[in-house]
Design an enzyme around this catalytic site. Sequence first.
Site, PDB file in Angstrom:
ATOM      1  N   ALA A 109      83.774  16.162  14.461  1.00 13.19           N
ATOM      2  CA  ALA A 109      83.684  17.022  15.639  1.00 13.19           C
ATOM      3  C   ALA A 109      83.624  18.491  15.244  1.00 13.19           C
ATOM      4  O   ALA A 109      84.362  18.939  14.368  1.00 13.19           O
ATOM      5  CB  ALA A 109      84.881  16.783  16.561  1.00 13.19           C
ATOM      6  N   ILE A 111      82.195  22.670  16.834  1.00 19.79           N
ATOM      7  CA  ILE A 111      81.549  23.491  17.852  1.00 19.79           C
ATOM      8  C   ILE A 111      81.087  24.804  17.234  1.00 19.79           C
ATOM      9  O   ILE A 111      81.515  25.178  16.144  1.00 19.79           O
ATOM     10  CB  ILE A 111      82.485  23.798  19.034  1.00 19.79           C
ATOM     11  CG1 ILE A 111      83.724  24.578  18.548  1.00 19.79           C
ATOM     12  CG2 ILE A 111      82.888  22.519  19.755  1.00 19.79           C
ATOM     13  CD1 ILE A 111      84.585  25.124  19.670  1.00 19.79           C
ATOM     14  N   ASP A 114      78.519  31.400  18.545  1.00 13.45           N
ATOM     15  CA  ASP A 114      77.892  32.389  17.661  1.00 13.45           C
ATOM     16  C   ASP A 114      77.952  33.804  18.219  1.00 13.45           C
ATOM     17  O   ASP A 114      77.709  34.039  19.410  1.00 13.45           O
ATOM     18  CB  ASP A 114      76.435  32.000  17.408  1.00 13.45           C
ATOM     19  CG  ASP A 114      76.299  30.697  16.644  1.00 13.45           C
ATOM     20  OD1 ASP A 114      77.328  30.173  16.180  1.00 13.45           O
ATOM     21  OD2 ASP A 114      75.164  30.199  16.509  1.00 13.45           O
ATOM     22  N   GLY A 169      76.026  35.948  12.300  1.00 14.83           N
ATOM     23  CA  GLY A 169      76.409  35.512  13.636  1.00 14.83           C
ATOM     24  C   GLY A 169      77.305  34.289  13.664  1.00 14.83           C
ATOM     25  O   GLY A 169      77.641  33.796  14.742  1.00 14.83           O
ATOM     26  N   TYR A 173      82.274  29.988  12.468  1.00 11.22           N
ATOM     27  CA  TYR A 173      81.809  28.659  12.064  1.00 11.22           C
ATOM     28  C   TYR A 173      81.824  28.516  10.542  1.00 11.22           C
ATOM     29  O   TYR A 173      82.313  27.511  10.000  1.00 11.22           O
ATOM     30  CB  TYR A 173      80.397  28.433  12.606  1.00 11.22           C
ATOM     31  CG  TYR A 173      79.831  27.062  12.350  1.00 11.22           C
ATOM     32  CD1 TYR A 173      80.268  25.961  13.082  1.00 11.22           C
ATOM     33  CD2 TYR A 173      78.847  26.867  11.383  1.00 11.22           C
ATOM     34  CE1 TYR A 173      79.741  24.695  12.862  1.00 11.22           C
ATOM     35  CE2 TYR A 173      78.307  25.614  11.155  1.00 11.22           C
ATOM     36  CZ  TYR A 173      78.758  24.526  11.895  1.00 11.22           C
ATOM     37  OH  TYR A 173      78.233  23.277  11.657  1.00 11.22           O
ATOM     38  N   GLY A 216      72.788  19.931   5.628  1.00  5.30           N
ATOM     39  CA  GLY A 216      71.953  21.107   5.757  1.00  5.30           C
ATOM     40  C   GLY A 216      71.345  21.149   7.150  1.00  5.30           C
ATOM     41  O   GLY A 216      72.028  20.871   8.136  1.00  5.30           O
ATOM     42  N   ILE A 218      69.655  19.580   9.955  1.00  5.54           N
ATOM     43  CA  ILE A 218      69.496  18.179  10.362  1.00  5.54           C
ATOM     44  C   ILE A 218      68.902  18.113  11.767  1.00  5.54           C
ATOM     45  O   ILE A 218      69.276  18.892  12.645  1.00  5.54           O
ATOM     46  CB  ILE A 218      70.854  17.451  10.336  1.00  5.54           C
ATOM     47  CG1 ILE A 218      71.510  17.583   8.962  1.00  5.54           C
ATOM     48  CG2 ILE A 218      70.680  15.979  10.712  1.00  5.54           C
ATOM     49  CD1 ILE A 218      70.723  16.998   7.813  1.00  5.54           C
TER      50      ILE A 218
END
Length: 277
Positions: A109, A111, A114, A169, A173, A216, A218
């Site tokens: 999981a 998210i 950005d 950005g 993440y 990478g 996908i």
Amino acid sequence: MSTLETLQSTAPATDKLAGRVAFVTGGTRGIGAAIAHSLANQGASVAVGYSRNPASAEHFVADLRRATEPHGAAASAHRGNVGSAADCRSTIAEVIETHGRLDILVNNAGITMDCTVAEMTEEQWSTVLAVNLSGAFFLSQAALAHMVERGTGRIVNVSSVVGETGNIGQANYAASKSGLFGLTKTLAKEAAYQVAKSGKRSDDSIGITVNTVTPGLIGTEMTAAIPDKVMARLTAQIPVGRVGSPEEIARVVHFLAADASSYITGQVWSVNGGMDM
């Protein structure tokens, strides 16, 4: 049919994971869905985690059962917020109660929110870290306690090439996905130590291993929204010259989940077509 399409559609069904129970977070869409089907295709009972849309989750599980039933296995869906430590613990307990055990945890999981560093809010930073990194920690913590009691288990974290390269950005993440590398290596060492301390380690045991896979670019619903010009520019940076498929990630995960991978732990497996090497 192209060579790639043939590889994606003809993965052989085996019983290498027969009798095992797997839990895949974010397991009803994209890479997670491919992982769930791949594990089911290898004979495992598969529980999938989701956060929204129960009807869609149940529809997915109904389809997944068609893969598990020929092996005498089962499938189930479990709703929870990976960003909540309490939900992580209760969901692991629910999976164990439903299936009687947990052999394989796939922390998939994730998210994105950005924004450039200059404009990123505290909420954008904290929410992404809570789901992508803290969620993996709390799920692994709960699963590891159960696995140590039994002396065997597999934990596979799904990171990203962005955790290796960074990306404008995506500071939140990238940090969360990079954090999984340190978490993986520490969990791998602690799992081995705890199994040895419990007296359940032996030369013929598959033990407990913890590894990470870094996809990478996908082809998923998320990347389908990328404009064609941008996608062409990104693909041009990939040495193999194409976008990867979710099934190519899933096959690496089901190998790491199998007994044959018992001498591999604390490792980062890059599946990115050469984007970062």
